[in-house]
Design an enzyme around this catalytic site. Structure first.
Site, PDB file in Angstrom:
ATOM      1  N   LYS A 126       0.724  -1.327  -0.175  1.00  0.00           N
ATOM      2  CA  LYS A 126       0.062   0.135   0.189  1.00  0.00           C
ATOM      3  C   LYS A 126       0.769   1.381  -0.121  1.00  0.00           C
ATOM      4  CE  LYS A 126      -2.671   1.303   3.684  1.00  0.00           C
ATOM      5  NZ  LYS A 126      -3.975   1.588   4.292  1.00  0.00           N
TER       6      LYS A 126
HETATM    7  C1  R5P Z   1      -3.264   4.507   8.345  1.00  0.00           C
HETATM    8  O1  R5P Z   1      -2.035   4.310   8.885  1.00  0.00           O
HETATM    9  C2  R5P Z   1      -3.838   3.241   7.945  1.00  0.00           C
HETATM   10  O2  R5P Z   1      -2.965   2.311   7.774  1.00  0.00           O
HETATM   11  C3  R5P Z   1      -4.869   3.382   7.051  1.00  0.00           C
HETATM   12  O3  R5P Z   1      -5.452   2.260   6.773  1.00  0.00           O
HETATM   13  C4  R5P Z   1      -4.512   3.917   5.730  1.00  0.00           C
HETATM   14  O4  R5P Z   1      -3.934   5.266   5.824  1.00  0.00           O
HETATM   15  C5  R5P Z   1      -5.441   4.223   4.754  1.00  0.00           C
HETATM   16  O5  R5P Z   1      -6.528   5.118   5.164  1.00  0.00           O
HETATM   17  P1  R5P Z   1      -6.706   6.515   4.583  1.00  0.00           P
HETATM   18  O6  R5P Z   1      -7.248   6.368   3.429  1.00  0.00           O
HETATM   19  O7  R5P Z   1      -7.603   7.253   5.525  1.00  0.00           O
HETATM   20  O8  R5P Z   1      -5.463   7.002   4.392  1.00  0.00           O
END
Ligand code: R5P
Length: 292
Positions: free
Chosen positions: A203
């Site tokens: 990710k």
């Molecule tokens: C944050 O540290 C988490 O891993 C979230 O799952 C990730 O950032 C995704 O969430 P968002 O779309 O709110 O950034």
């Protein structure tokens, strides 16, 4: 007693039809074991090759984030529109009914809060518990260039080793420190290091310039985080651009659950990810669903 009399003897061995040997649909994943592939196929839709992960794990370092105060009320109704739910084991066990059959990606690192140095994490869920929860992947934060860079990389490689023993993939989450440049050079470095060291998918964040170079030199699938809340149309455009430039899906949180209409937004995101819907059309869908 075995049925020995009158056993039907006409058999068809289809000797003229060779057995199919199928490749696996997901980038860089063909040499993995059956269990790994099966779990990945529950995260990534085998038809589109993509995923809509609903990320609600923010509480593991920042407590009751806006939109996640009541996961039972605000998030459970959205789960039906996701392919995967990414969350902590605390929320999984306390709030998510075990009858939910969506794939689960468990937040498996932790140990620091927004009040301290965030990169100072360790593995926070052991492999037996991941198996017990029937998860499809374990997620670990990797802080390339961060103060505890090495520790976070070793957290990832340890999870990969443990997960490989039992067929559970590891999702590496590239975390960017406040003062670091968010550009293609950085994300190529961060994602490639995670892939080289064995992460099964990664990710990262979408960037306007040269994002396709990040996806093209990463040998395993990339999904994008949504990041801070932005207007709905902009978030749909970001998801569209990321997909068209080689991302295999989204792992989106705030831009869904902080939307004016989270249910309409996740359905519009789905259309972009799985049907290549253009941002304008997806935004129309969002507005339509919001009204209805
Ligand atoms: C944050 O540290 C988490 O891993 C979230 O799952 C990730 O950032 C995704 O969430 P968002 O779309 O709110 O950034």
């Amino acid at each position: 007693m075995a049925d020995l009399d009158g056993v039907k003897e006409v058999k068809n061995f289809y000797t003229d039809i060779p057995q199919k040997t199928e490749g696996f649909f997901l980038k860089g994943s063909n040499s993995l074991d059956w269990g790994m592939k099966n779990r990945l196929a529950r995260i990534f839709n085998p038809q589109s090759g993509r995923t809509v992960m609903l990320a609600v794990d923010h509480g593991y370092f920042q407590g009751p984030t806006t939109g996640l105060e009541r996961i039972d009320l605000n998030i459970l109704p959205l789960v039906q529109y996701s392919d995967t739910l990414m969350l902590t084991r605390g929320i999984l066990r306390s709030i998510v009914p075990p009858s939910v059959t969506k794939s689960i990606v468990i937040r498996a690192s932790g140990g620091s809060s927004i009040l301290k140095e965030l990169s100072n994490e360790e593995i926070a869920v052991n492999i037996e518990d991941s198996i017990r929860m029937n998860v499809c992947a374990m997620a670990v934060q990797v802080f390339i260039g961060g103060e505890f860079e090495k520790q976070s990389i070793i957290n990832m490689t340890k999870l990969i080793d443990m997960g490989t023993r039992y067929g559970i993939p590891t999702l590496a989450v590239t975390a960017v420190g406040k003062n670091m440049a968010r550009d293609a050079l950085y994300f190529r470095l961060a994602t490639r290091i995670c892939a080289e060291l064995g992460a099964h998918y990664i990710k990262t964040y979408y960037i306007e310039k040269d994002f396709e170079t990040v996806t093209s030199c990463c040998p395993v699938p990339i999904v994008i985080a949504g990041g801070k809340k932005i207007p709905e149309f902009d978030a749909l455009k970001m998801a569209y651009n990321a997909i068209q430039q080689g991302a295999s899906g989204v792992d989106m949180g705030r831009n869904i659950f902080q939307s004016e209409s989270p249910s309409a937004m996740i359905q519009a995101v789905r259309a972009v990810v799985h049907n290549n819907e253009k941002p304008e059309k997806a935004f129309e869908l969002y507005n339509f669903l919001k009204r209805s």
